[in-house]
Scaffold this motif. Structure first.
Motif, mmCIF file in Angstrom:
data_model
loop_
_atom_site.group_PDB
_atom_site.id
_atom_site.type_symbol
_atom_site.label_atom_id
_atom_site.label_comp_id
_atom_site.label_asym_id
_atom_site.label_seq_id
_atom_site.Cartn_x
_atom_site.Cartn_y
_atom_site.Cartn_z
ATOM 1 N N UNK A 26 30.916 -38.852 -47.227
ATOM 2 C CA UNK A 26 30.064 -39.859 -47.851
ATOM 3 C C UNK A 26 29.152 -39.144 -48.831
ATOM 4 N N UNK A 27 29.132 -39.631 -50.052
ATOM 5 C CA UNK A 27 28.343 -39.010 -51.114
ATOM 6 C C UNK A 27 26.858 -39.158 -50.825
ATOM 7 N N UNK A 28 26.135 -38.056 -50.881
ATOM 8 C CA UNK A 28 24.688 -38.064 -50.721
ATOM 9 C C UNK A 28 24.082 -37.453 -51.982
ATOM 10 N N UNK A 29 23.333 -38.248 -52.750
ATOM 11 C CA UNK A 29 22.771 -37.762 -54.022
ATOM 12 C C UNK A 29 21.549 -36.875 -53.810
ATOM 13 N N UNK A 30 21.772 -35.667 -53.305
ATOM 14 C CA UNK A 30 20.676 -34.770 -52.933
ATOM 15 C C UNK A 30 19.745 -34.454 -54.102
ATOM 16 N N UNK A 31 20.311 -34.163 -55.274
ATOM 17 C CA UNK A 31 19.474 -33.819 -56.435
ATOM 18 C C UNK A 31 18.567 -34.990 -56.823
ATOM 19 N N UNK A 32 19.098 -36.188 -56.768
ATOM 20 C CA UNK A 32 18.307 -37.373 -57.120
ATOM 21 C C UNK A 32 17.189 -37.592 -56.104
ATOM 22 N N UNK A 33 17.506 -37.399 -54.822
ATOM 23 C CA UNK A 33 16.490 -37.572 -53.780
ATOM 24 C C UNK A 33 15.410 -36.509 -53.923
ATOM 25 N N UNK A 34 15.809 -35.263 -54.225
ATOM 26 C CA UNK A 34 14.819 -34.189 -54.410
ATOM 27 C C UNK A 34 13.883 -34.508 -55.580
ATOM 28 N N UNK A 35 14.459 -34.988 -56.674
ATOM 29 C CA UNK A 35 13.650 -35.340 -57.845
ATOM 30 C C UNK A 35 12.687 -36.484 -57.505
ATOM 31 N N UNK A 36 13.204 -37.506 -56.817
ATOM 32 C CA UNK A 36 12.359 -38.647 -56.436
ATOM 33 C C UNK A 36 11.251 -38.200 -55.485
ATOM 34 N N UNK A 37 11.588 -37.351 -54.517
ATOM 35 C CA UNK A 37 10.593 -36.866 -53.556
ATOM 36 C C UNK A 37 9.497 -36.086 -54.267
ATOM 37 N N UNK A 38 9.887 -35.215 -55.192
ATOM 38 C CA UNK A 38 8.905 -34.420 -55.935
ATOM 39 C C UNK A 38 7.968 -35.322 -56.729
ATOM 40 N N UNK A 39 8.525 -36.327 -57.396
ATOM 41 C CA UNK A 39 7.709 -37.243 -58.192
ATOM 42 C C UNK A 39 6.762 -38.059 -57.314
#
Length: 195
Positions: A26-39
């Protein structure tokens, strides 16, 4: 005939075994989640005086790394990483408003950031009953908002509910990064240390 039947059965069982061993990734968009978390963490933890200048905030980390020559327009890159819904914005505002109340408890070492992306009461020594109740209520409210935030981020990014733990772990890393020196942070093993 019997030999042919046995061979066919063995082939069918073998095929069934191979198909059973295939796992669905199952695809997990880790980079997107990291960016969202940082913001999100940055927005909640920064005071008005610490906010970046608008020009500096407009430059994305990917743009700085790529330099002036890039094929991806800046607006598209920003759109692809922003995670915002009315529920997320409301939770961020609630957490932003609560942060000045929590900061003295962080500074005194009375609360710390867990490795699950939540807060934990570490020390209530020296607090009267009313102050202890206020501390516990603030931690309870913050943890409630954080739990809802992780679920809303999952919903906004179309991530299945079973992967919310991964989102929590990513946010836990961001909360720990944003902790001020002297604040308590729980490591992956569960051990507490001052940052």
């Amino acid at each position: 005939m019997n030999k042919r039947y046995a061979l066919g059965t063995a082939a069918a069982v073998g095929l069934l075994f191979v198909l059973a061993c295939i796992t669905v990734n199952i695809y997990f968009p880790e980079a997107t989640v990291k960016q969202a978390a940082a913001e999100i963490v940055d927005e909640i933890r920064k005071t008005e005086g610490e906010k970046k200048a608008p020009e500096a905030a407009a430059v994305l980390p990917a743009q700085r790394e790529a330099g002036p020559f890039t094929l991806v327009p800046a607006a598209y890159a920003q759109e692809a990483t922003s995670v915002s819904t009315p529920a997320i914005r409301a939770l961020k505002e609630s957490m932003k408003a609560r942060f000045p109340l929590l900061k003295p408890y962080f500074d005194a070492g009375q609360i710390g950031e867990t490795n699950k992306g939540l807060l934990d009461v570490r020390d209530e020594a020296g607090l009267n009953l009313q102050a202890k109740a206020a501390l516990r209520n603030a931690v309870r409210d913050e943890n409630g908002d954080r739990t809802k935030l992780y679920a809303e981020v999952a919903k906004a990014l179309n991530i299945e509910g079973g992967q919310v733990e991964k989102i929590q772990k990513i946010f836990a890393e961001e909360w720990a990064k944003s902790a001020a020196p002297g604040w308590w942070v729980q490591g992956e093993t569960g051990a507490w240390a001052k940052k």
